[in-house]
Design an enzyme around this catalytic site. Sequence first.
Site, PDB file in Angstrom:
ATOM      1  N   ALA A 185       2.157   5.158   1.322  1.00  0.00           N
ATOM      2  CA  ALA A 185       2.659   5.687   2.587  1.00  0.00           C
ATOM      3  C   ALA A 185       1.508   6.059   3.518  1.00  0.00           C
ATOM      4  O   ALA A 185       0.489   6.582   3.084  1.00  0.00           O
ATOM      5  CB  ALA A 185       3.527   6.925   2.322  1.00  0.00           C
ATOM      6  N   GLY A 243       0.827  -1.200   0.000  1.00  0.00           N
ATOM      7  CA  GLY A 243       0.000   0.000   0.000  1.00  0.00           C
ATOM      8  C   GLY A 243       0.856   1.241   0.000  1.00  0.00           C
ATOM      9  O   GLY A 243       2.077   1.173   0.124  1.00  0.00           O
ATOM     10  N   SER A 274       1.592  -1.308   7.752  1.00  0.00           N
ATOM     11  CA  SER A 274       2.388  -1.895   8.834  1.00  0.00           C
ATOM     12  C   SER A 274       1.496  -2.333   9.988  1.00  0.00           C
ATOM     13  O   SER A 274       1.699  -3.398  10.574  1.00  0.00           O
ATOM     14  CB  SER A 274       3.442  -0.902   9.333  1.00  0.00           C
ATOM     15  OG  SER A 274       4.425  -0.687   8.348  1.00  0.00           O
ATOM     16  N   GLY A 292      -1.589   2.415   6.646  1.00  0.00           N
ATOM     17  CA  GLY A 292      -1.940   1.461   7.689  1.00  0.00           C
ATOM     18  C   GLY A 292      -1.408   0.066   7.394  1.00  0.00           C
ATOM     19  O   GLY A 292      -1.738  -0.881   8.091  1.00  0.00           O
ATOM     20  N   HIS A 319       6.898   2.924  15.217  1.00  0.00           N
ATOM     21  CA  HIS A 319       6.741   1.499  14.959  1.00  0.00           C
ATOM     22  C   HIS A 319       7.109   0.685  16.202  1.00  0.00           C
ATOM     23  O   HIS A 319       6.401  -0.259  16.552  1.00  0.00           O
ATOM     24  CB  HIS A 319       7.621   1.071  13.775  1.00  0.00           C
ATOM     25  CG  HIS A 319       7.044   1.417  12.445  1.00  0.00           C
ATOM     26  ND1 HIS A 319       6.585   0.461  11.580  1.00  0.00           N
ATOM     27  CD2 HIS A 319       6.838   2.606  11.841  1.00  0.00           C
ATOM     28  CE1 HIS A 319       6.132   1.052  10.486  1.00  0.00           C
ATOM     29  NE2 HIS A 319       6.277   2.356  10.621  1.00  0.00           N
ATOM     30  N   THR A 321      14.157  -3.453   8.470  1.00  0.00           N
ATOM     31  CA  THR A 321      15.138  -3.282   7.396  1.00  0.00           C
ATOM     32  C   THR A 321      15.760  -1.893   7.379  1.00  0.00           C
ATOM     33  O   THR A 321      16.699  -1.652   6.637  1.00  0.00           O
ATOM     34  CB  THR A 321      14.495  -3.579   6.031  1.00  0.00           C
ATOM     35  OG1 THR A 321      13.408  -2.680   5.824  1.00  0.00           O
ATOM     36  CG2 THR A 321      14.018  -5.017   5.941  1.00  0.00           C
TER      37      THR A 321
END
Length: 192
Positions: free
Chosen positions: A14, A12, A19, A17, A55, A38
């Site tokens: 930026a 998807g 993540s 949602g 995150h 990463t």
Amino acid sequence: MVSEHQLILVTGPARSGKSEWAETLAKRSGKSVLYVATAQIDTSDREWQQRIEQHQQRRPSTWQTLTVPIALAETIQTAPSNSCLLVDSLGTWLANLLEQDEATWSKTLHNLLESLQHATSDIIFVAEETGWGVVPAYPVGRLFRDRLGMLTRQIGAIAQPVYLVTGGHVLNLSTLGVPLEKASVERRNFEL
């Protein structure tokens, strides 16, 4: 819900949602979650640090975080079979390798896809959609966009399910869509 030895792709734009959805799927797996970050940490870039911290704050404390800016295939190969790897994200991983020439990138990509064929853990990939806008004006931007598009397409061809998250909504492309190869065959049959 994630079942045994499953490969999932969540893609998807930026801030869509994606993540968060991938994290939800990892929680539902019931397995030990290894969060494969990463991103390379750059303490001089405060805004980037804030994104990483957002995150981190969302993740349960029971999840183990592995910082893997480059050795993704090796990480997949050595993951415990009772685990769920959440790889966030393919775009950031690719950006870390963008200076590779075509031959080296081709080998890196082959090694990643080969590792997926032999994986014994669940794997959830998060990938950015970058090709929905204008063609980048600079060669490195076009290279990034093209490599990420092809990488996402190759993983999407073997993942089940594939989710698109946009506008805060989740679409299961595996149930709503038709794989490109199958669509081409159906189109040819219709034309006959």
